[in-house]
Design a protein around this motif. Structure first.
Motif, mmCIF file in Angstrom:
data_model
loop_
_atom_site.group_PDB
_atom_site.id
_atom_site.type_symbol
_atom_site.label_atom_id
_atom_site.label_comp_id
_atom_site.label_asym_id
_atom_site.label_seq_id
_atom_site.Cartn_x
_atom_site.Cartn_y
_atom_site.Cartn_z
ATOM 1 N N LEU A 1 -30.268 50.971 20.040
ATOM 2 C CA LEU A 1 -31.538 50.950 19.322
ATOM 3 C C LEU A 1 -32.636 51.365 20.282
ATOM 4 N N VAL A 2 -33.485 52.284 19.852
ATOM 5 C CA VAL A 2 -34.578 52.741 20.702
ATOM 6 C C VAL A 2 -35.881 52.675 19.910
ATOM 7 N N GLU A 3 -36.834 51.879 20.437
ATOM 8 C CA GLU A 3 -38.139 51.736 19.795
ATOM 9 C C GLU A 3 -39.142 52.693 20.410
ATOM 10 N N SER A 4 -40.170 52.999 19.645
ATOM 11 C CA SER A 4 -41.289 53.795 20.135
ATOM 12 C C SER A 4 -42.516 53.476 19.297
ATOM 13 N N GLY A 5 -43.681 53.883 19.817
ATOM 14 C CA GLY A 5 -44.899 53.776 19.034
ATOM 15 C C GLY A 5 -45.876 52.705 19.457
ATOM 16 N N GLY A 6 -45.521 51.895 20.446
ATOM 17 C CA GLY A 6 -46.447 50.871 20.906
ATOM 18 C C GLY A 6 -47.617 51.482 21.664
ATOM 19 N N GLY A 7 -48.577 50.622 22.017
ATOM 20 C CA GLY A 7 -49.722 51.097 22.764
ATOM 21 C C GLY A 7 -50.883 50.132 22.692
ATOM 22 N N LEU A 8 -52.032 50.623 23.143
ATOM 23 C CA LEU A 8 -53.269 49.849 23.144
ATOM 24 C C LEU A 8 -54.141 50.302 21.977
ATOM 25 N N VAL A 9 -54.630 49.351 21.203
ATOM 26 C CA VAL A 9 -55.465 49.673 20.059
ATOM 27 C C VAL A 9 -56.561 48.628 19.929
ATOM 28 N N GLN A 10 -57.693 49.035 19.398
ATOM 29 C CA GLN A 10 -58.794 48.096 19.190
ATOM 30 C C GLN A 10 -58.545 47.241 17.956
ATOM 31 N N PRO A 11 -59.141 46.071 17.900
ATOM 32 C CA PRO A 11 -59.018 45.247 16.687
ATOM 33 C C PRO A 11 -59.443 46.038 15.452
#
Length: 115
Positions: free
Chosen positions: A4-14
């Motif tokens: 299983l390989v995840e992607s798409g995370g990161g830093l985002v504002q509220p």
């Protein structure tokens, strides 16, 4: 090898949005119930969203109306669309695949919600 390989995370504002993806390789995707879990620092891992092999979804109360999980059996992929993100959504998000005695985990992807 099943993976299983995840992607798409990161830093985002509220208030922002992110879309996580998880791809299963090496096995028959459609037989698995798929889940997204998250673990914040100092807290236990919790189930965020689940989608059965037939497409039924369930969500933890804190994300209902904001997160949407979907699956694409043709692409061996699940997605977690996260809208109106809050600082308390900050965590490492893990993809899970379960069928019978098989229980698989991805490596995790960091989601940070901060201004």
């Amino acid at each position: 090898q099943v993976q299983l390989v995840e992607s798409g995370g990161g830093l985002v504002q509220p208030g922002g949005s992110l879309r996580l993806s998880c791809v299963l390789s090496g096995s028959i995707f459609r037989i698995y119930a798929m889940g997204w879990y998250r673990q914040a620092p100092g807290k236990q891992r919790e189930l965020v969203a689940l989608i059965t092999s037939s497409g039924t979804t369930n969500y933890v109360e804190s994300v209902k109306g904001r997160f949407t999980m979907s699956r694409d059996n043709a692409k061996n992929t699940v997605h977690l669309q996260m809208n109106n993100l809050k600082p308390e959504d900050t965590a490492v998000y893990y993809c899970n695949a379960a069928s019978g005695r098989v229980n698989l985990w991805g490596q995790g992807t960091q989601v940070t919600v901060s201004s």
